[in-house]
Scaffold this motif. Structure first.
Motif, PDB file in Angstrom:
ATOM      1  N   GLN A  22     -23.467 -25.248   8.678  1.00 15.60           N
ATOM      2  CA  GLN A  22     -22.711 -26.108   9.575  1.00 15.60           C
ATOM      3  C   GLN A  22     -22.304 -27.442   8.925  1.00 15.60           C
ATOM      4  O   GLN A  22     -22.342 -28.508   9.553  1.00 15.60           O
ATOM      5  CB  GLN A  22     -23.493 -26.408  10.872  1.00 15.60           C
ATOM      6  CG  GLN A  22     -23.702 -25.214  11.752  1.00 15.60           C
ATOM      7  CD  GLN A  22     -25.009 -24.498  11.466  1.00 15.60           C
ATOM      8  OE1 GLN A  22     -26.017 -25.124  11.202  1.00 15.60           O
ATOM      9  NE2 GLN A  22     -24.977 -23.180  11.519  1.00 15.60           N
ATOM     10  N   ALA A  23     -21.909 -27.393   7.666  1.00 20.78           N
ATOM     11  CA  ALA A  23     -21.472 -28.595   6.950  1.00 20.78           C
ATOM     12  C   ALA A  23     -19.996 -28.851   7.221  1.00 20.78           C
ATOM     13  O   ALA A  23     -19.214 -27.912   7.367  1.00 20.78           O
ATOM     14  CB  ALA A  23     -21.708 -28.434   5.455  1.00 20.78           C
ATOM     15  N   THR A 114     -22.982 -33.154   6.290  1.00 24.37           N
ATOM     16  CA  THR A 114     -23.222 -32.568   7.620  1.00 24.37           C
ATOM     17  C   THR A 114     -22.976 -33.582   8.714  1.00 24.37           C
ATOM     18  O   THR A 114     -22.902 -34.744   8.512  1.00 24.37           O
ATOM     19  CB  THR A 114     -24.682 -32.062   7.732  1.00 24.37           C
ATOM     20  OG1 THR A 114     -25.573 -33.104   7.421  1.00 24.37           O
ATOM     21  CG2 THR A 114     -24.881 -30.892   6.804  1.00 24.37           C
TER      22      THR A 114
END
Length: 114
Positions: A22-23, A114
């Motif tokens: 989820q970067a 992130t």
């Protein structure tokens, strides 16, 4: 120039890893390139800068660590690091050597945003 296809595959790998974690982006890409890998670091770096613009790596810095060639001599039993393309043992001059390291290109680290 196969460095372009290598960079395209690297970008796909970076995109997949960024998605998995989820970067929102990638800040740094660290590669290890062996002397005998067949990859030209300067051309790879140029290709990276060209192709990163439309990817999750658009702000990323590319760090390339050159891996010396590591040879194990089967005759004199010496393990040596060599910074040139050769399979000759620097200790005894023999060519009965085994390449231990320095043939690969590996993604070593990504710094994710992130």
């Amino acid at each position: 120039m196969h460095e372009y296809s290598i960079v395209m595959a690297l970008m796909e790998q970076c995109e997949a890893l960024a998605l998995e974690h989820q970067a929102t982006g990638i800040e740094e890409v660290v590669l290890k390139i062996g002397i005998l890998s067949g990859v030209e670091p300067a051309l790879l770096s140029q290709a990276f800068e060209t192709f990163k613009l439309e990817t999750v790596c658009h702000n990323a810095k590319l760090m390339i660590n050159i891996q010396p060639l590591v040879l194990q001599c089967r005759d004199c039993k010496t393990q040596s690091e060599v910074n040139e393309r050769t399979v000759i043992c620097p200790e005894c001059g023999g060519n009965n050597t085994l390449v231990i390291d320095g043939e690969d290109m590996m993604l070593m680290q990504l710094v994710l945003d992130t």
